[in-house]
Design a protein around this motif. Sequence first.
Motif: not given
Length: 313
Positions: A122-129, A244-248, A271-283
Amino acid sequence: MRTFEMADFGGVFLTSPPVDAGDAVWPGINAYVQWFIPVNPRPVSILFVHGGGGQGADFVRTPDGRRGWVHRFLQAGYATYVLDRPGHGRSAWNENVLGPATPAAEYGTLYPRFVEPGKHDLWQGASKHSRWPSDPLAGDRFMASQGPMATSLGASQRHVEAIAEQLLDLTGPTVVVSHSMGGPCGWALSAVGGLRVAAVLAAEPLGYSGMVHPLGIFNNGLAPEAYQGFHDPFAKPVAIVTGEATWMRDANRRAAEYVRARAPVFEHIVLEEHGITGNGHMLMAESNSDEIADLMIRWLDANVSCGLAQARA
């Protein structure tokens, strides 16, 4: 697995004066707070403030049953306090006192944003979740935790402000760790607390100055209403944490610009700048939640005086 020894755990209802509503008297605005205190805690505690229709349990265990952020911060030596905001979790919603509430959200509303962003795109980057827990029951457990909430952001802010003094008296000097719609409540607590709030860690906080939201407009910077506290909520170290993959992402970027101009110490932790990838909203719920908590703890170690009490003796 690191272990820790507990000195105390428990909980209490924070209460406001009873409300006389016509032919009945009701309990006033109230909230439940649970605490977990390790032996020899740091001199500054952690206060978790949940978002939306959630509850404090969001921070205790993940939807797939792993230990949550509460455990991670306890292992780092922090006493932790977990708030059920008024009308949420163990604090029942009473319209006679809190006003109207929204219906509890259903699967079609929350799954595309929280559980399956990659599927719905639904938003740019959502596919990275990629970090929602693999346990097939995790989504159902998440949905079971979601309840009603105030029909306006301003009401949510006022509800928390009504119990803020009691809450901060209980926590002592504290770091507010907020999430999502708990973000405006976290700034409001900081405005009440002043120096009693040592720092604010806002995980995916809702809002930016002027934002128009279905439940209200952000007319007071990062809050919908003028603060009832008299302190500058940003006059302390502040960090905003974004996945990385949140609508926020865009909203958090705008919020970061606002805080950066006001806080003496600020970092937008992407987070992805610290090597932590693929996260949505509920960290705090996702499969790498421990990594995120550890990054937040390292930020506190670097930016806030939260040394262990035994180290000060």
